[in-house]
Design an enzyme around this catalytic site. Structure first.
Site, PDB file in Angstrom:
ATOM      1  N   LYS A 242       0.603  -4.782   8.685  1.00 34.74           N
ATOM      2  CA  LYS A 242       1.787  -4.477   7.790  1.00 34.74           C
ATOM      3  C   LYS A 242       2.623  -3.321   8.735  1.00 34.74           C
ATOM      4  O   LYS A 242       2.256  -2.838   9.979  1.00 34.74           O
ATOM      5  CB  LYS A 242       1.766  -3.861   7.054  1.00 34.74           C
TER       6      LYS A 242
ATOM      7  N   CYS B  27       3.779   2.646   8.557  1.00 33.83           N
ATOM      8  CA  CYS B  27       3.950   4.045   7.941  1.00 33.83           C
ATOM      9  C   CYS B  27       5.012   5.148   8.555  1.00 33.83           C
ATOM     10  O   CYS B  27       4.627   4.917  10.166  1.00 33.83           O
ATOM     11  CB  CYS B  27       2.939   5.088   7.561  1.00 33.83           C
TER      12      CYS B  27
ATOM     13  N   PRO C 271       0.746  -1.208  -0.171  1.00 34.89           N
ATOM     14  CA  PRO C 271       0.112  -0.194   0.332  1.00 34.89           C
ATOM     15  C   PRO C 271       0.993   1.330   0.221  1.00 34.89           C
ATOM     16  O   PRO C 271       1.504   1.618   0.760  1.00 34.89           O
ATOM     17  CB  PRO C 271      -0.901  -0.551   1.007  1.00 34.89           C
TER      18      PRO C 271
ATOM     19  N   ASN D  63       9.690  -7.386   2.843  1.00 38.52           N
ATOM     20  CA  ASN D  63       8.948  -5.650   1.849  1.00 38.52           C
ATOM     21  C   ASN D  63      10.991  -5.056   1.380  1.00 38.52           C
ATOM     22  O   ASN D  63      11.172  -5.075   3.336  1.00 38.52           O
ATOM     23  CB  ASN D  63       7.990  -5.131   2.333  1.00 38.52           C
ATOM     24  N   GLY D  64      11.281  -4.857   1.000  1.00 38.12           N
ATOM     25  CA  GLY D  64      12.399  -3.288   1.740  1.00 38.12           C
ATOM     26  C   GLY D  64      13.049  -3.927   0.286  1.00 38.12           C
ATOM     27  O   GLY D  64      13.885  -5.088   0.412  1.00 38.12           O
TER      28      GLY D  64
END
Length: 317
Positions: A128, A89, A5, A189-190
């Site tokens: 997340k 985030c 997202p 992720n990353g």
């Protein structure tokens, strides 16, 4: 393979395109749990997923367990098949509301939020996170165990702390530790930006899947490339220019239709910049493109740019 997202990026037109290229899940942009803010045009469009293929995955963010539970219930009533909770985030405006990755500092509050949301809906809830608040507090494994105990069905981990934002090296070791700490699926992720990198990260961390964000900007067909490599062990040839052009034009037309002519023209500019960044002459083209004011002018200019690439014999980069 899951799309990450991204606020201002993963709207319905972009999600649709990534799904067509093989993304298994395409979450919405982060939506505030404060339903009093949902009457804005921005929030309305973020909740617009009625025409999408299932499963429809909606990400919510907030710091109040009651508000998060209410937001989850309303989104399920409006067609969400999966609720995703944002605790990753690093943006300042999100942290100022004690949401996003700020929650990683308060494990008890994390537990209360997760429990409230899971108990509020009858669909899977995912989460997340980052590896922790800062390098001195990498509590990702602890958060993961809390999540599993609360009934979270899958976990996506961005391999940096909140303090590191997007600057430091990705902590694939920590992602591996988190995977070992739980039995639920974990998505790494990353900085996963090539098929080879996806294979490496999966093997190194033991993760069940990969989540791609910035690597898909201007290159949504990366999902197709990674899938082929993971399945066949071979690199696909670059997407031919005619197919690349067709995908870009379809995406830009969808943006125009979704947002309307005025806003659609503005939003299309950043996507076109990403799409063309790897091609010769892109910088000069963008300086002209960003002054165009109508959808038709934008579409015609993109067509002309690709016609010139074909005439010059340029291969897809």
């Amino acid at each position: 393979m899951v799309l990450a997202p991204m606020a201002g990026v993963t709207d319905r037109p972009f999600r649709k395109l990534c799904r067509e290229f093989g993304a298994g899940l395409t979450p919405t942009e982060m939506l505030s749990a404060n339903i009093r803010l949902w009457h804005s045009e921005k929030s309305r469009l973020r909740r617009e997923h009625a025409a999408e293929d299932e499963p429809r995955m909606v990400q919510i963010a907030g710091s109040d367990p009651i508000m998060m539970a209410q937001a989850a219930r309303l989104n399920v009533e409006q067609g969400a098949d999966i609720i995703d909770i944002n605790m990753g985030c690093p943006a300042k405006k999100v942290l100022q509301k004690a949401a996003g990755s700020a929650l990683l500092r308060d494990e008890r509050l994390v537990e209360r939020i997760l429990g409230a949301v899971v108990n509020a809906v009858n669909v899977p809830v995912t989460l997340k996170i980052r590896t922790g608040w800062c390098p001195r507090s990498r509590n990702g494994p602890t958060i993961a165990r809390i999540a599993e105990a609360c009934g979270i069905k899958a976990l996506a981990v961005h391999g940096r702390t909140r303090e590191c934002a997007f600057r430091a090296a990705v902590e694939y070791d920590t992602i591996g530790e988190i995977k070992q700490a739980v039995r639920i699926p974990v998505f790494a992720n990353g900085d996963i930006d090539t098929p080879h990198k996806a294979r490496y990260v999966l093997d190194y961390t033991g993760a069940d899947g990969v989540m791609l964000g910035r690597a898909a900007q201007g290159r949504p067909w990366i999902f197709r490339e990674i899938d082929h490599y993971l399945q066949q062990g071979r690199i696909l040839p670059d997407l031919p220019l005619p197919l690349r052009l067709a995908s870009i034009l379809a995406h830009i037309m969808h943006i125009h239709g979704f947002y309307g002519d005025y806003k659609g023209v503005l939003i299309a500019r950043k996507h076109v910049a990403w799409y063309l960044s790897c091609h010769q002459g892109a910088r000069q083209f963008r300086s002209v493109f960003n002054r165009l004011e109508s959808p038709q002018e934008q579409l015609e200019s993109i067509q002309t740019f690709f016609d010139k690439l074909t005439d010059q014999g340029e291969l897809a980069a």
